[in-house]
Motif scaffolding. Structure first.
Motif, PDB file in Angstrom:
ATOM      1  N   THR A 173     -45.194  -9.246  -7.126  1.00  0.00           N
ATOM      2  CA  THR A 173     -45.189 -10.690  -7.716  1.00  0.00           C
ATOM      3  C   THR A 173     -46.644 -11.177  -7.612  1.00  0.00           C
ATOM      4  O   THR A 173     -46.923 -12.032  -8.492  1.00  0.00           O
TER       5      THR A 173
ATOM      6  N   HIS B  10     -42.162  -6.573 -13.283  1.00  0.00           N
ATOM      7  CA  HIS B  10     -40.712  -7.414 -13.116  1.00  0.00           C
ATOM      8  C   HIS B  10     -39.902  -6.478 -12.660  1.00  0.00           C
ATOM      9  O   HIS B  10     -38.764  -7.024 -11.777  1.00  0.00           O
TER      10      HIS B  10
ATOM     11  N   GLN C  46     -36.309 -18.788  -7.508  1.00  0.00           N
ATOM     12  CA  GLN C  46     -37.619 -19.503  -8.144  1.00  0.00           C
ATOM     13  C   GLN C  46     -38.485 -18.495  -8.635  1.00  0.00           C
ATOM     14  O   GLN C  46     -39.056 -18.293  -9.930  1.00  0.00           O
ATOM     15  N   ILE C  47     -38.947 -17.430  -8.012  1.00  0.00           N
ATOM     16  CA  ILE C  47     -39.991 -16.321  -8.573  1.00  0.00           C
ATOM     17  C   ILE C  47     -39.365 -15.460  -9.474  1.00  0.00           C
ATOM     18  O   ILE C  47     -40.008 -15.236 -10.650  1.00  0.00           O
TER      19      ILE C  47
ATOM     20  N   ARG D 297     -38.640 -17.085 -12.940  1.00  0.00           N
ATOM     21  CA  ARG D 297     -39.840 -17.455 -13.583  1.00  0.00           C
ATOM     22  C   ARG D 297     -40.330 -16.278 -14.242  1.00  0.00           C
ATOM     23  O   ARG D 297     -41.176 -15.994 -15.325  1.00  0.00           O
TER      24      ARG D 297
ATOM     25  N   ASP E 167     -38.868 -15.335 -17.492  1.00  0.00           N
ATOM     26  CA  ASP E 167     -38.983 -16.503 -18.298  1.00  0.00           C
ATOM     27  C   ASP E 167     -40.423 -16.150 -19.031  1.00  0.00           C
ATOM     28  O   ASP E 167     -40.682 -16.166 -20.113  1.00  0.00           O
ATOM     29  N   ALA E 168     -41.330 -15.812 -18.234  1.00  0.00           N
ATOM     30  CA  ALA E 168     -42.658 -15.772 -18.580  1.00  0.00           C
ATOM     31  C   ALA E 168     -42.893 -14.257 -19.473  1.00  0.00           C
ATOM     32  O   ALA E 168     -43.679 -14.331 -20.536  1.00  0.00           O
TER      33      ALA E 168
ATOM     34  N   ASP F 230     -46.146 -19.002 -22.159  1.00  0.00           N
ATOM     35  CA  ASP F 230     -46.505 -20.346 -22.701  1.00  0.00           C
ATOM     36  C   ASP F 230     -48.003 -20.467 -22.807  1.00  0.00           C
ATOM     37  O   ASP F 230     -48.581 -19.298 -22.774  1.00  0.00           O
TER      38      ASP F 230
ATOM     39  N   GLN G 291     -46.965 -21.815 -16.454  1.00  0.00           N
ATOM     40  CA  GLN G 291     -45.830 -21.318 -15.484  1.00  0.00           C
ATOM     41  C   GLN G 291     -46.505 -19.787 -14.717  1.00  0.00           C
ATOM     42  O   GLN G 291     -45.818 -19.409 -13.713  1.00  0.00           O
TER      43      GLN G 291
ATOM     44  N   THR H 263     -48.041 -21.187 -11.701  1.00  0.00           N
ATOM     45  CA  THR H 263     -47.020 -21.816 -10.826  1.00  0.00           C
ATOM     46  C   THR H 263     -46.549 -20.351  -9.988  1.00  0.00           C
ATOM     47  O   THR H 263     -46.163 -20.532  -8.748  1.00  0.00           O
ATOM     48  N   LEU H 264     -46.498 -19.438 -11.002  1.00  0.00           N
ATOM     49  CA  LEU H 264     -45.992 -18.072 -10.216  1.00  0.00           C
ATOM     50  C   LEU H 264     -46.841 -17.676  -9.064  1.00  0.00           C
ATOM     51  O   LEU H 264     -46.601 -17.213  -7.994  1.00  0.00           O
TER      52      LEU H 264
END
Length: 235
Positions: A91, A137, A186-187, A190, A193-194, A199, A203, A206-207
């Motif tokens: 992470t 991931h 949360q982690i 995200r 999504d990343a 983006d 994000q 934030t990660l």
């Protein structure tokens, strides 16, 4: 009965004496020493398993419980190092390799800027790597599932040792539950999504923050396991 039969019988008798009685008692009796202590020894009932103890086959009392504790502690520590440590590293590294939206310079959230190396904006000197991000991931997902062994082994060990009421155990379980909830709610979403919807890098920042909090909670748990504040045994 011949001489050979007598000798065989004597050998069997001596072997039996040395098997079932202490060697010093048999030797003392053969030498004709005072028999008062010998008779007292023979009349004293021997504890259960005394022959195995003299032969070295007996185990100390409570060895099964201690062996179970050693197995659980080893499993708990090894799973923490491999699975929790692996997910923590994955992470933390993911934001470095995750892709960003095309036309966005890495490290900015306000829009594109020209690249000094002549590459397209967002390529960041080759450090961004989609394949590496996918692997990280996947490591996070698999190691997080396997990491369930850590709290299971830890709670079982605490029950075996009778430490469930100690403050450091309670705080450690609370932090473990919070860290697991942070990872699941949360982690990990995200991370997904990343990869699917890159983006401008917001994000990913934030990660990075969430990964830092996640790692900090595990660091606190490790310190609690070493210091053990409020431990009843004092060790």
């Amino acid at each position: 009965m011949g001489v050979k039969d007598v000798a065989d019988a004597a050998d069997m008798a001596v072997s039996t004496l040395f098997t079932y009685f202490p060697r010093r008692v048999v030797i003392a009796a053969a030498r004709g020493l005072p028999t008062r202590r010998l008779v007292k020894h023979f009349r004293t009932p021997q504890p259960s398993g005394w022959l195995k103890h003299r032969l070295g086959f007996s185990q100390p009392e409570g060895w099964k419980e201690r062996s179970l504790e050693h197995v659980l502690l080893s499993l708990h520590v090894l799973a923490s190092i491999v699975f929790v440590g692996g997910s923590a590293v994955a992470t933390s590294l993911f934001p470095r390799y995750a892709p960003v939206a095309a036309g966005v310079a890495v490290g900015t959230a306000t829009g594109p800027r020209p690249s000094d190396s002549g590459k397209e904006p967002g390529e960041d000197s080759g450090e961004r790597n989609q394949a590496a991000a996918v692997v990280l991931h996947r490591i996070t997902r698999v190691y997080s599932l396997l990491g369930l062994v850590v709290p299971v082994a830890g709670i079982t060990l605490a029950n075996v040792q009778g430490r469930m009421g100690e403050i450091w155990i309670i705080v450690s379980m609370t932090l473990t539950a919070v860290a697991g909830g942070l990872l699941v709610t949360q982690i990990y979403p995200r991370l997904r999504d990343a990869l699917s919807k890159p983006d401008d890098g917001r994000q990913l920042r934030t990660l990075s923050m969430l990964a830092g909090i996640y790692n900090l909670m595990w660091a606190i748990v490790v310190v609690l396991m070493i210091v053990r504040p409020g431990s009843g045994s004092g060790v």
